[in-house]
Design a protein around this motif. Sequence first.
Motif, PDB file in Angstrom:
ATOM      1  N   LEU A  83       0.661  -1.161  -0.105  1.00  0.00           N
ATOM      2  CA  LEU A  83       0.036  -0.003  -0.049  1.00  0.00           C
ATOM      3  C   LEU A  83       0.926   1.374   0.068  1.00  0.00           C
ATOM      4  O   LEU A  83       0.517   2.118  -0.859  1.00  0.00           O
ATOM      5  N   TYR A  84       1.881   1.111   0.720  1.00  0.00           N
ATOM      6  CA  TYR A  84       2.903   2.328   0.592  1.00  0.00           C
ATOM      7  C   TYR A  84       3.405   2.751  -0.703  1.00  0.00           C
ATOM      8  O   TYR A  84       3.439   3.647  -1.284  1.00  0.00           O
ATOM      9  N   GLU A  85       3.640   1.474  -1.647  1.00  0.00           N
ATOM     10  CA  GLU A  85       4.265   1.569  -2.848  1.00  0.00           C
ATOM     11  C   GLU A  85       3.011   2.261  -3.691  1.00  0.00           C
ATOM     12  O   GLU A  85       3.314   2.939  -4.668  1.00  0.00           O
ATOM     13  N   THR A 103       5.641  -6.865  -5.261  1.00  0.00           N
ATOM     14  CA  THR A 103       7.049  -7.386  -5.459  1.00  0.00           C
ATOM     15  C   THR A 103       7.875  -5.961  -5.160  1.00  0.00           C
ATOM     16  O   THR A 103       8.996  -6.103  -5.535  1.00  0.00           O
ATOM     17  N   CYS A 104       7.238  -4.844  -4.548  1.00  0.00           N
ATOM     18  CA  CYS A 104       8.046  -3.661  -4.042  1.00  0.00           C
ATOM     19  C   CYS A 104       9.246  -4.063  -3.100  1.00  0.00           C
ATOM     20  O   CYS A 104      10.207  -3.253  -3.050  1.00  0.00           O
ATOM     21  N   TRP A 105       9.222  -5.031  -2.336  1.00  0.00           N
ATOM     22  CA  TRP A 105      10.225  -5.436  -1.308  1.00  0.00           C
ATOM     23  C   TRP A 105      11.410  -6.094  -1.967  1.00  0.00           C
ATOM     24  O   TRP A 105      12.553  -5.822  -1.045  1.00  0.00           O
ATOM     25  N   ARG A 106      11.478  -6.497  -3.283  1.00  0.00           N
ATOM     26  CA  ARG A 106      12.622  -7.422  -3.717  1.00  0.00           C
ATOM     27  C   ARG A 106      13.756  -6.522  -3.754  1.00  0.00           C
ATOM     28  O   ARG A 106      14.783  -6.944  -3.552  1.00  0.00           O
ATOM     29  N   SER A 107      13.682  -5.291  -4.120  1.00  0.00           N
ATOM     30  CA  SER A 107      14.894  -4.368  -3.924  1.00  0.00           C
ATOM     31  C   SER A 107      15.393  -3.716  -3.112  1.00  0.00           C
ATOM     32  O   SER A 107      16.311  -2.985  -2.850  1.00  0.00           O
ATOM     33  N   HIS A 108      14.732  -4.421  -1.729  1.00  0.00           N
ATOM     34  CA  HIS A 108      15.148  -3.800  -0.466  1.00  0.00           C
ATOM     35  C   HIS A 108      15.226  -5.074   0.490  1.00  0.00           C
ATOM     36  O   HIS A 108      14.984  -4.966   1.726  1.00  0.00           O
ATOM     37  N   VAL A 186      12.341   2.750   4.372  1.00  0.00           N
ATOM     38  CA  VAL A 186      13.030   1.731   3.599  1.00  0.00           C
ATOM     39  C   VAL A 186      12.568   1.467   2.213  1.00  0.00           C
ATOM     40  O   VAL A 186      13.367   1.447   1.191  1.00  0.00           O
ATOM     41  N   LEU A 187      11.370   1.420   2.058  1.00  0.00           N
ATOM     42  CA  LEU A 187      10.662   1.661   0.559  1.00  0.00           C
ATOM     43  C   LEU A 187      11.324   2.868  -0.206  1.00  0.00           C
ATOM     44  O   LEU A 187      11.428   2.729  -1.380  1.00  0.00           O
ATOM     45  N   ASP A 188      11.342   4.170   0.399  1.00  0.00           N
ATOM     46  CA  ASP A 188      11.395   5.300  -0.248  1.00  0.00           C
ATOM     47  C   ASP A 188      12.869   5.386  -0.484  1.00  0.00           C
ATOM     48  O   ASP A 188      13.346   5.998  -1.519  1.00  0.00           O
ATOM     49  N   ARG A 189      13.955   5.125   0.476  1.00  0.00           N
ATOM     50  CA  ARG A 189      15.079   5.577   0.450  1.00  0.00           C
ATOM     51  C   ARG A 189      16.068   4.151   0.521  1.00  0.00           C
ATOM     52  O   ARG A 189      17.346   4.615   0.604  1.00  0.00           O
ATOM     53  N   ASP A 190      15.683   3.185   0.767  1.00  0.00           N
ATOM     54  CA  ASP A 190      16.308   1.917   0.833  1.00  0.00           C
ATOM     55  C   ASP A 190      17.347   2.118   2.176  1.00  0.00           C
ATOM     56  O   ASP A 190      18.598   1.589   2.088  1.00  0.00           O
ATOM     57  N   THR A 191      16.890   2.752   3.128  1.00  0.00           N
ATOM     58  CA  THR A 191      17.356   2.969   4.467  1.00  0.00           C
ATOM     59  C   THR A 191      17.605   1.655   5.012  1.00  0.00           C
ATOM     60  O   THR A 191      16.878   0.717   5.063  1.00  0.00           O
ATOM     61  N   ASP A 192      18.848   1.465   5.735  1.00  0.00           N
ATOM     62  CA  ASP A 192      19.200   0.360   6.593  1.00  0.00           C
ATOM     63  C   ASP A 192      18.455   0.432   7.497  1.00  0.00           C
ATOM     64  O   ASP A 192      17.674   1.303   8.121  1.00  0.00           O
ATOM     65  N   ALA A 193      18.061  -0.769   8.131  1.00  0.00           N
ATOM     66  CA  ALA A 193      17.063  -1.118   9.091  1.00  0.00           C
ATOM     67  C   ALA A 193      17.152  -0.363  10.439  1.00  0.00           C
ATOM     68  O   ALA A 193      16.456  -0.110  11.008  1.00  0.00           O
ATOM     69  N   ALA A 243      -2.615   5.892   4.616  1.00  0.00           N
ATOM     70  CA  ALA A 243      -2.286   7.249   5.541  1.00  0.00           C
ATOM     71  C   ALA A 243      -0.852   7.001   6.208  1.00  0.00           C
ATOM     72  O   ALA A 243      -0.137   8.188   6.411  1.00  0.00           O
ATOM     73  N   THR A 244      -0.441   6.046   6.521  1.00  0.00           N
ATOM     74  CA  THR A 244       0.862   5.607   6.931  1.00  0.00           C
ATOM     75  C   THR A 244       2.075   6.213   6.264  1.00  0.00           C
ATOM     76  O   THR A 244       3.299   6.667   6.628  1.00  0.00           O
ATOM     77  N   TRP A 245       1.941   6.020   4.879  1.00  0.00           N
ATOM     78  CA  TRP A 245       2.892   6.577   3.954  1.00  0.00           C
ATOM     79  C   TRP A 245       2.861   8.003   4.118  1.00  0.00           C
ATOM     80  O   TRP A 245       3.927   8.772   4.205  1.00  0.00           O
ATOM     81  N   HIS A 246       1.691   8.774   4.073  1.00  0.00           N
ATOM     82  CA  HIS A 246       1.646  10.026   4.544  1.00  0.00           C
ATOM     83  C   HIS A 246       2.008  10.672   5.745  1.00  0.00           C
ATOM     84  O   HIS A 246       2.621  11.912   5.962  1.00  0.00           O
ATOM     85  N   ALA A 247       1.970   9.696   6.767  1.00  0.00           N
ATOM     86  CA  ALA A 247       2.806  10.003   8.003  1.00  0.00           C
ATOM     87  C   ALA A 247       4.067  10.041   8.091  1.00  0.00           C
ATOM     88  O   ALA A 247       4.804  10.975   8.495  1.00  0.00           O
ATOM     89  N   TYR A 248       4.791   9.267   7.170  1.00  0.00           N
ATOM     90  CA  TYR A 248       6.238   9.169   6.968  1.00  0.00           C
ATOM     91  C   TYR A 248       6.783  10.329   6.209  1.00  0.00           C
ATOM     92  O   TYR A 248       7.756  11.117   6.516  1.00  0.00           O
ATOM     93  N   ARG A 249       5.694  10.836   5.385  1.00  0.00           N
ATOM     94  CA  ARG A 249       6.447  12.033   4.429  1.00  0.00           C
ATOM     95  C   ARG A 249       6.146  13.180   5.251  1.00  0.00           C
ATOM     96  O   ARG A 249       7.039  14.286   4.875  1.00  0.00           O
TER      97      ARG A 249
END
Length: 256
Positions: A83-85, A103-108, A186-193, A243-249
């Motif tokens: 949903l974030y994607e 499949t958005c998690w595969r690159s992270h 992580v999804l947005d910037r491939d941040t480390d955990a 909504a959680t995506w917008h909370a992050y932004r």
Amino acid sequence: MAAATAATPALPRAQRIAFAAPLRWLARGWADLAAAPGIGLFYGACFWLMAQILGAVFRNRPEYTMTFVSGCLLVGPFLAMGLYEVSRRREQGMPQSLRESLTCWRSHIGSMGLLVLVLTVLELLWGRASLVVFAVFFNTGMPSTASVLQAVFSMANWQFLAIYTLVGSAFAALVFCSMVVAIPMVLDRDTDAITAAITSFSVVLTSTATMLFWGLLVVTLTLFALWPWALGLLVAGPLLGHATWHAYRDTVQWSS
């Protein structure tokens, strides 16, 4: 002689936000849901199925309820990542795709793998703690399927109910603080955990009242969505994910 310059990576910083900001996140989340209702319905059905399984566990093996809840906290965020994607792609003007969201998690995979490990450890600790509380404080024997609610909320088990609620709340707060914006990061910037979890804690500490309000809204909407037959999760699940995506932004600012 030319000197090579290395790019300085962007660093996340929690920023203070207004108390009413969560209402704005819900409004934006609703707009995302309305823009891709089919994808939202798919994820809502996944959340509904999880609720049905949880209900079956509670009715038949109540001592394992908290263990399954912690399992949902493990699976749920990764469903929500899709949903974030969807929200991310809509924000950037990209076409919506259920396949891309799945499949958005595969690159992270590296960062997500470590987050899975952290959540798994919390799940195991939470499940073990709930079984210990049942063993030590439950006074009337394990309840049957027909009498589980009466037995759990019996006055004879008030100590169990208080301790069970306290322990569950402590673990839920720990999961919320460490994960509230970690996976969108992580999804947005491939941040480390580790950076994602620390930033998530920083967001809660920077805007504590606002994030408590957000947590209260999440719990309230989820509880209302569970009646009747958890059908409300078909809408509330994807709404909260968007909504959680917008909370992050709103709560995380990136600077070099």
